[in-house]
Design a protein around this motif. Structure first.
Motif, PDB file in Angstrom:
ATOM      1  N   VAL A   1       0.875  -1.315   0.160  1.00 23.89           N
ATOM      2  CA  VAL A   1      -0.026   0.011   0.150  1.00 23.89           C
ATOM      3  C   VAL A   1       0.777   1.154   0.182  1.00 23.89           C
ATOM      4  N   ASP A   2       1.886   1.346   0.884  1.00 23.51           N
ATOM      5  CA  ASP A   2       2.779   2.384   0.932  1.00 23.51           C
ATOM      6  C   ASP A   2       3.490   2.781  -0.398  1.00 23.51           C
ATOM      7  N   ALA A   3       3.954   1.723  -1.090  1.00 28.31           N
ATOM      8  CA  ALA A   3       4.969   1.867  -2.181  1.00 28.31           C
ATOM      9  C   ALA A   3       3.995   2.524  -3.246  1.00 28.31           C
ATOM     10  N   PHE A   4       2.641   2.035  -3.520  1.00 25.49           N
ATOM     11  CA  PHE A   4       1.805   2.781  -4.407  1.00 25.49           C
ATOM     12  C   PHE A   4       1.257   4.249  -3.814  1.00 25.49           C
ATOM     13  N   ALA A   5       0.966   4.267  -2.763  1.00 31.98           N
ATOM     14  CA  ALA A   5       0.600   5.398  -1.825  1.00 31.98           C
ATOM     15  C   ALA A   5       1.490   6.290  -1.954  1.00 31.98           C
ATOM     16  N   HIS A   6       2.876   6.249  -1.856  1.00 32.11           N
ATOM     17  CA  HIS A   6       3.969   7.395  -1.809  1.00 32.11           C
ATOM     18  C   HIS A   6       4.253   7.619  -3.418  1.00 32.11           C
ATOM     19  N   ARG A   7       3.356   7.725  -4.249  1.00 28.08           N
ATOM     20  CA  ARG A   7       3.228   8.351  -5.483  1.00 28.08           C
ATOM     21  C   ARG A   7       2.174   9.399  -5.695  1.00 28.08           C
ATOM     22  N   LEU A   8       2.014  10.120  -6.675  1.00 30.87           N
ATOM     23  CA  LEU A   8       1.004  10.946  -7.025  1.00 30.87           C
ATOM     24  C   LEU A   8      -0.029   9.916  -7.452  1.00 30.87           C
ATOM     25  N   GLN A   9      -1.191  10.191  -7.005  1.00 29.50           N
ATOM     26  CA  GLN A   9      -2.278   9.311  -7.269  1.00 29.50           C
ATOM     27  C   GLN A   9      -3.708   9.569  -7.368  1.00 29.50           C
ATOM     28  N   THR A  10      -4.722   9.095  -7.970  1.00 32.56           N
ATOM     29  CA  THR A  10      -5.948   9.099  -7.602  1.00 32.56           C
ATOM     30  C   THR A  10      -6.347   8.016  -6.754  1.00 32.56           C
ATOM     31  N   GLN A  11      -7.339   8.225  -5.960  1.00 32.57           N
ATOM     32  CA  GLN A  11      -7.770   7.039  -5.058  1.00 32.57           C
ATOM     33  C   GLN A  11      -8.266   5.696  -5.942  1.00 32.57           C
ATOM     34  N   GLU A  12      -8.829   5.837  -6.937  1.00 28.38           N
ATOM     35  CA  GLU A  12      -9.149   4.677  -7.689  1.00 28.38           C
ATOM     36  C   GLU A  12      -8.100   3.937  -8.437  1.00 28.38           C
ATOM     37  N   HIS A  13      -7.053   4.784  -9.037  1.00 24.95           N
ATOM     38  CA  HIS A  13      -5.902   4.019  -9.480  1.00 24.95           C
ATOM     39  C   HIS A  13      -4.954   3.291  -8.131  1.00 24.95           C
ATOM     40  N   LEU A  14      -4.984   3.970  -7.169  1.00 30.57           N
ATOM     41  CA  LEU A  14      -4.293   3.386  -5.988  1.00 30.57           C
ATOM     42  C   LEU A  14      -5.182   1.840  -5.604  1.00 30.57           C
ATOM     43  N   THR A  15      -6.280   1.892  -5.653  1.00 31.01           N
ATOM     44  CA  THR A  15      -7.008   0.968  -5.524  1.00 31.01           C
ATOM     45  C   THR A  15      -6.840  -0.252  -6.235  1.00 31.01           C
ATOM     46  N   ALA A  16      -6.920   0.216  -7.749  1.00 35.77           N
ATOM     47  CA  ALA A  16      -6.982  -0.772  -8.653  1.00 35.77           C
ATOM     48  C   ALA A  16      -5.167  -1.348  -8.658  1.00 35.77           C
ATOM     49  N   GLN A  17      -4.395  -0.551  -8.323  1.00 36.92           N
ATOM     50  CA  GLN A  17      -2.908  -0.864  -8.279  1.00 36.92           C
ATOM     51  C   GLN A  17      -2.691  -1.833  -7.267  1.00 36.92           C
ATOM     52  N   VAL A  18      -3.035  -1.672  -5.957  1.00 36.68           N
ATOM     53  CA  VAL A  18      -2.795  -2.679  -4.850  1.00 36.68           C
ATOM     54  C   VAL A  18      -3.467  -3.850  -5.346  1.00 36.68           C
ATOM     55  N   ALA A  19      -4.850  -3.928  -5.679  1.00 34.62           N
ATOM     56  CA  ALA A  19      -5.418  -5.283  -6.127  1.00 34.62           C
ATOM     57  C   ALA A  19      -4.777  -6.002  -7.237  1.00 34.62           C
TER      58      ALA A  19
END
Ligand SMILES: Nc1nc2c(ncn2[C@@H]2O[C@H](COP(=O)(O)OP(=O)(O)OP(=O)(O)O)[C@@H](O)[C@H]2O)c(=O)[nH]1
Ligand SMILES: [Zn+2]
Length: 222
Positions: free
Chosen positions: A143-161
């Motif tokens: 979660v942190d690896a993806f969250a410590h980038r510029l994101q949208t919440q939708e993109h972050l959710t999709a990337q983690v999954a």
């Protein structure tokens, strides 16, 4: 979490669980860009301070450009991290454990790519392992690896999954994120406390409404 109550499924939706391998197989630093030097970044920070009307030579601000760049290094360290490496190590001695594994209330903070302002909240992640399980802390690290980038919440959710799906190849992944976006709580429309919920389900969580409901109930603690 009261907003999440009912499983949502009627018919089988298309599987959109795949994300590009470049999202999880390597660092996210774009090889096509020329990165400015540290000195150039500090000069840019100084320009922003002058832009808001500050005297950048006053004592309290002398070290601020350096601190701003160091804060960016920390807040955006996820670009240098490889999600596949985080999930690399798995454990096979599970005594035949065959249910899903759920970690809920993983706190995270990220920055929206539109305003570069923080959004922060909780992630809830479940995956149904096949034979091998991953170290629990690695879900939070992912979660942190993806969250410590510029994101949208939708993109972050999709990337983690998508990363869990692609790397661990489980029977299914469920990710729910709930977050407050400061770009709409302390500026703009200024709706403090408004929570955005996003979700992504794959495999058994997508195909089986009972599994999805069980996940959602466990996230709500019932
Ligand atoms: N879908 C989505 N939108 C986001 C996220 N973070 C911020 N936004 C939105 O991005 C939008 C950018 O809209 P613009 O109209 O281009 O920018 P703006 O004029 O600053 O918008 P306002 O925030 O309405 O003042 C805003 O509606 C934000 O609320 C996110 O994670 N997901
Ligand atoms: Zn924003």
């Amino acid at each position: 979490m009261d907003a999440i109550i009912k499983p949502i499924r009627s018919g089988k939706p298309a599987d959109k669980s795949e994300i590009p391998a470049s999202d999880y197989m390597a660092s996210a630093i774009d090889p096509g860009i020329v990165r400015p030097s540290r000195a150039e970044a500090e000069a840019a920070a100084k320009t922003l301070l002058a832009y808001i009307g500050e005297n950048t030579n006053r004592e309290g601000l002398l070290d601020t450009p350096r601190r701003m760049v160091e804060a960016y290094d920390e807040l955006f360290q996820g670009y240098a991290q490889c999600p596949a490496e985080i999930l690399d190590r798995t454990f096979g001695e599970t005594a035949g454990y065959d249910d899903f594994v759920l970690m809920r209330d993983i706190s995270f903070h990220s920055h929206c790519e539109h305003h570069v302002m923080p959004f922060y909240g909780k992630a809830h992640i479940a995956y149904a392992p096949v034979d091998r399980v991953v170290g629990l802390s690695k879900l939070a690290r992912l979660v942190d690896a993806f969250a410590h980038r510029l994101q949208t919440q939708e993109h972050l959710t999709a990337q983690v999954a998508g990363a869990i799906n692609a790397i661990l190849k489980p029977r299914g992944v469920a990710v729910v994120m709930e977050a407050e976006h400061t770009c709409m709580s302390v500026r703009g429309i200024a709706k403090k406390g408004a929570l955005t919920l996003t979700s992504r389900f794959t495999g058994i969580f997508q195909d089986n409404p009972e599994e999805q409901a069980r996940f959602l109930n466990m996230v709500r603690g019932v």
